[in-house]
Design an enzyme around this catalytic site. Sequence first.
Site, PDB file in Angstrom:
ATOM      1  N   ASN A 135     -64.851  16.125 -12.847  1.00  0.00           N
ATOM      2  CA  ASN A 135     -63.551  15.522 -13.129  1.00  0.00           C
ATOM      3  C   ASN A 135     -63.691  14.202 -13.879  1.00  0.00           C
ATOM      4  O   ASN A 135     -63.524  14.145 -15.095  1.00  0.00           O
ATOM      5  CB  ASN A 135     -62.782  15.343 -11.814  1.00  0.00           C
ATOM      6  CG  ASN A 135     -61.304  15.097 -12.043  1.00  0.00           C
ATOM      7  OD1 ASN A 135     -60.903  14.684 -13.111  1.00  0.00           O
ATOM      8  ND2 ASN A 135     -60.499  15.358 -11.038  1.00  0.00           N
ATOM      9  N   ASP A 136     -64.036  13.138 -13.169  1.00  0.00           N
ATOM     10  CA  ASP A 136     -64.060  11.815 -13.798  1.00  0.00           C
ATOM     11  C   ASP A 136     -65.032  11.727 -14.975  1.00  0.00           C
ATOM     12  O   ASP A 136     -64.790  11.003 -15.929  1.00  0.00           O
ATOM     13  CB  ASP A 136     -64.425  10.749 -12.750  1.00  0.00           C
ATOM     14  CG  ASP A 136     -63.354  10.641 -11.669  1.00  0.00           C
ATOM     15  OD1 ASP A 136     -62.194  10.969 -11.951  1.00  0.00           O
ATOM     16  OD2 ASP A 136     -63.685  10.227 -10.538  1.00  0.00           O
ATOM     17  N   ILE A 137     -66.135  12.496 -14.892  1.00  0.00           N
ATOM     18  CA  ILE A 137     -67.151  12.380 -15.943  1.00  0.00           C
ATOM     19  C   ILE A 137     -66.736  13.027 -17.258  1.00  0.00           C
ATOM     20  O   ILE A 137     -67.451  12.943 -18.239  1.00  0.00           O
ATOM     21  CB  ILE A 137     -68.506  12.991 -15.489  1.00  0.00           C
ATOM     22  CG1 ILE A 137     -68.336  14.462 -15.109  1.00  0.00           C
ATOM     23  CG2 ILE A 137     -69.101  12.199 -14.347  1.00  0.00           C
ATOM     24  CD1 ILE A 137     -69.661  15.184 -14.966  1.00  0.00           C
ATOM     25  N   ALA A 141     -62.256   8.932  -8.476  1.00  0.00           N
ATOM     26  CA  ALA A 141     -61.669   7.645  -8.837  1.00  0.00           C
ATOM     27  C   ALA A 141     -60.185   7.593  -8.487  1.00  0.00           C
ATOM     28  O   ALA A 141     -59.545   6.551  -8.592  1.00  0.00           O
ATOM     29  CB  ALA A 141     -61.877   7.368 -10.320  1.00  0.00           C
TER      30      ALA A 141
END
Lengths: 99, 456
Positions: free
Chosen positions: B383-385, B424
């Site tokens: 997700n965040d990456i 996050a």
Amino acid sequence: METTLLIYLFFIFLLSAVLGFELISKVPSTLHTPLMSGSNAISGIAIVGALLAAGSGTDDTLSRWLGLIALIAATVNVVGGYLVTDRMLEMFKKKGDKR
Amino acid sequence: MNHWIDIAYMLSAGAFIFGIKQLSSPDTARRGNMLSASGMLLAIIVTLLNKGILDFQWIVVGVVAGTVIGALAARLVAMTSMPEMVALFNGSGGLASLLVAWEAHRRSPSPEVFQNATVLISVFIGALTFTGSLIAWGKLSGKLPGRPFLFPGQKPLNLVLILAVVGLTVAFCAGGGANLTFFHIVLGVALLLGVLTTIPIGGADMPVIIALLNSYSGLAACATGFVLRNNVLVVTGSLVGASGIILTQIMCKAMNRSLGNVLFSGFGSASTSKKQDKIEGEVKPISVEDTFILLEAARSVAVVPGYGMAVAQAQHAVHELGQILEANGAQVQYAIHPVAGRMPGHMNVLLAEANVPYEQLVEMEAINPVMETVDVCLIIGANDIVNPAAAEDPSSPIHGMPIIEAHKARTVIVMKRSMASGFAGIDNALFFRENSRMLFGDARQTLQGLVAEFKG
């Protein structure tokens, strides 16, 4: 004599830390997990101290237990660390390698 | 006799150094690990020849018990649980150093300031490593909540405790190491600090903390080396300490955050995730059948795995699909972000377990320049990456973090359980892109469904 020994120990501390930085920066990110578990197994070198502690033949009960638990913990660290690293590294195969 | 022991220790240290050197390539890594293990065996054997060892009974008990526990743990652990396993091994290393230093002080107390200071440093780092690793293990294995645990006054409390340790250490050394109450308080405070400094660390920051604890376990062994005046402990401990610090730096860099920020900010907790503007647009779901049509036509596929792949145990299904795509004439690459998963290199190990050849794993820096030529980018539990907001939205909490630029691929397929946000706690702008499609469901089942489509 004592001071000489300490200076010598600090000397090798410095050199090995620099060597460690050099060596580890060359390890590719693919191998970071085996690197961690492998270097973790190496830090089980405290087993050397644990053997001396567990085998001191002291009459002091607390000392005996400290030595024994230290030895068990260090052995778990060494044996488990190396075996699990080997198990992981065995899986890293090139294209076309047979299993 | 003592000279022979020292020479043997030197050989052991050499074996560790060359063993780590051989870890720089997957071809030689396994041999390197064996070399390192034989160095350890040599160190153990010569230590047993030491005249100071009088009683072998307890040694046999300790070694047998430790070997059984260690070997069973190493054999039985699932590859997806590797982060917690490494955390536990770190902890046992820290515990060993702590107890060895403690025992050394009991057996041969010394009035010397330096000796007593090293005993306390060794006990302090060892205890910190021990409880810190236990907490990390709890968080990684899901036995403790993974989110950051913050309470008012946390930082001042830690500071007070650290100052207390420094003060007590000075007092302990000034008193010639005789006051055991000081010793016990330092031990207790260090155990507590290990807990207090690890509970504010959130799940996705675990790669950093695992690497840091690895470094601590090395430094603890090194400090014990000073206590025992033993050169092999000093050499080895500092090697491992340096290794952990480098990994910590690499992980921090991959998140564009300082170590201080990782350790103290409680990143990912509700209070730090600022409200951001609602992202305009809507997500477009896609079915397994339509995904199959896209993949069948694709000439170039990039797979981006994340922690979700580990949770769903989907690595084997990923490789099966990858092989089918290759047989279908597509070029398949696996793009690995440095902090994907819960420990450094986590994804690489899982894909290796599923027999993915390591040449097919590409790093972030290598995939990004060619992302525009990728037909389908398949995101599995990451997700965040892959959040383009990190590059484009200065108000985003993860702004500046290097990402895999999946949004530049022609089509992006995001495999995800639900629309829940990543670690996050922010929405992912990628999902709302024109070229993105959401494939909802359990990653493993969905992948198996795709494989079935190809076969059927």
